[in-house]
Design a protein around this motif. Structure first.
Motif, PDB file in Angstrom:
ATOM      1  N   LEU A  82       0.926  -1.240   0.041  1.00 45.75           N
ATOM      2  CA  LEU A  82      -0.048  -0.013   0.012  1.00 45.75           C
ATOM      3  C   LEU A  82       0.957   1.257  -0.003  1.00 45.75           C
ATOM      4  N   ARG A 104       1.410   7.367   1.524  1.00 40.49           N
ATOM      5  CA  ARG A 104      -0.032   7.216   1.476  1.00 40.49           C
ATOM      6  C   ARG A 104      -0.929   8.069   2.211  1.00 40.49           C
ATOM      7  N   ALA A 127      -6.419   2.576   4.824  1.00 40.91           N
ATOM      8  CA  ALA A 127      -6.763   2.644   3.496  1.00 40.91           C
ATOM      9  C   ALA A 127      -8.000   2.636   2.641  1.00 40.91           C
ATOM     10  N   GLN A 132      -9.907   5.767   3.293  1.00 40.23           N
ATOM     11  CA  GLN A 132      -9.461   6.512   2.308  1.00 40.23           C
ATOM     12  C   GLN A 132      -9.901   6.632   1.137  1.00 40.23           C
TER      13      GLN A 132
END
Length: 257
Positions: free
Chosen positions: A29, A43, A245, A248
């Motif tokens: 990721l 990220r 994630a 997001q």
């Protein structure tokens, strides 16, 4: 090749984790970097420093962390337990001053402070006003308070949030009715969620239906002048990064509808 997104400019919604540890299974990721923090920042654009609760860090350490991340990245920093759990906000002038001097090393990348209170701490308005008044003499950045005793959710507490421009954390799991949603005046410039893992705190992952309900709430709360932050604290099982994630992506999808 990593599928990590390129760093993004500051937005009205910031999503991250308590700490920047990256489980091996989630390494794909993130982009490349010389440290976990540098990779984490490829990220996410925010992180909550929890280690400050347990031990002090030198100002140069905070400076090094700040130098590691992009200009739009922000840190929130948890107050030491010496202040919140041992002194219980009473006569903490010296301790608070030492802590704030250390955190000053973050410079412009300091996003705000987290004041997590012990579940046994009953709201004493005299003590609370004295402490947060002291903080407000020293800092202008947002302050989020995570109380865990029912007395902090009474109507009397409203004067505290408004008087010192504080935001009350929205926590999951909620120990008290209403604790699941952030509260506070517009002047607080923050809505702050902390997701500790449910049903098993610190260990459980969040299922997609929960995140799908949260995403539009974050988008609705976030504005140019009052950001919405969501911090995943379910780090014990390594789920925080993956949950963050996924949220997001959901927020990105919701924002473009």
């Amino acid at each position: 090749m990593s599928d990590a997104p390129a760093p993004k400019p500051a937005s009205s919604v910031r999503i991250g984790c308590a700490g920047w540890s990256i489980p091996t299974r989630a390494a794909h990721l993130f982009g490349a970097g010389d440290s976990h923090l540098e990779r984490y920042a490829t990220r996410f654009d925010v992180v909550e420093i929890n280690s400050s609760f347990y031990r002090p860090h030198q100002s140069k350490t905070y400076s090094r962390w700040a130098d590691t991340v992009p200009s739009g990245f922000r840190f929130s920093v948890k107050l030491p337990r010496q202040i919140t759990h041992e002194a219980r906000l009473v006569e903490a002038d010296t301790l608070l001053g030492e802590f704030l001097d250390q955190v000053a090393g973050l410079g412009a990348k300091l996003g705000g402070f987290l004041v997590q209170l012990p579940p046994s701490l009953v709201l004493d308005m005299r003590v609370a006003k004295a402490f947060f008044g002291l903080m407000r003499q020293r800092v202008e950045v947002p302050i989020a308070c995570e109380p865990r005793h029912p007395s902090w959710f009474d109507a009397d507490a409203t004067d505290l949030w408004e008087g010192f421009s504080l935001t009350r954390v929205g926590a999951d799991p909620a120990r008290v009715a209403g604790a699941e949603s952030p509260a506070g005046p517009k002047s607080a410039r923050w809505s702050y969620w902390r997701l500790h893992g449910s049903p098993r705190m610190y260990y459980s992952r969040y299922e997609d239906p929960v995140l799908e309900q949260l995403a539009p709430r974050l988008v609705q709360r976030g504005t140019a002048t009052a950001q919405a932050w969501c911090i995943f604290d379910n780090t014990a099982g390594g789920h925080a990064v993956e949950d963050a994630a996924r949220l997001q992506q959901l927020v990105s999808d919701d924002s473009t509808r």
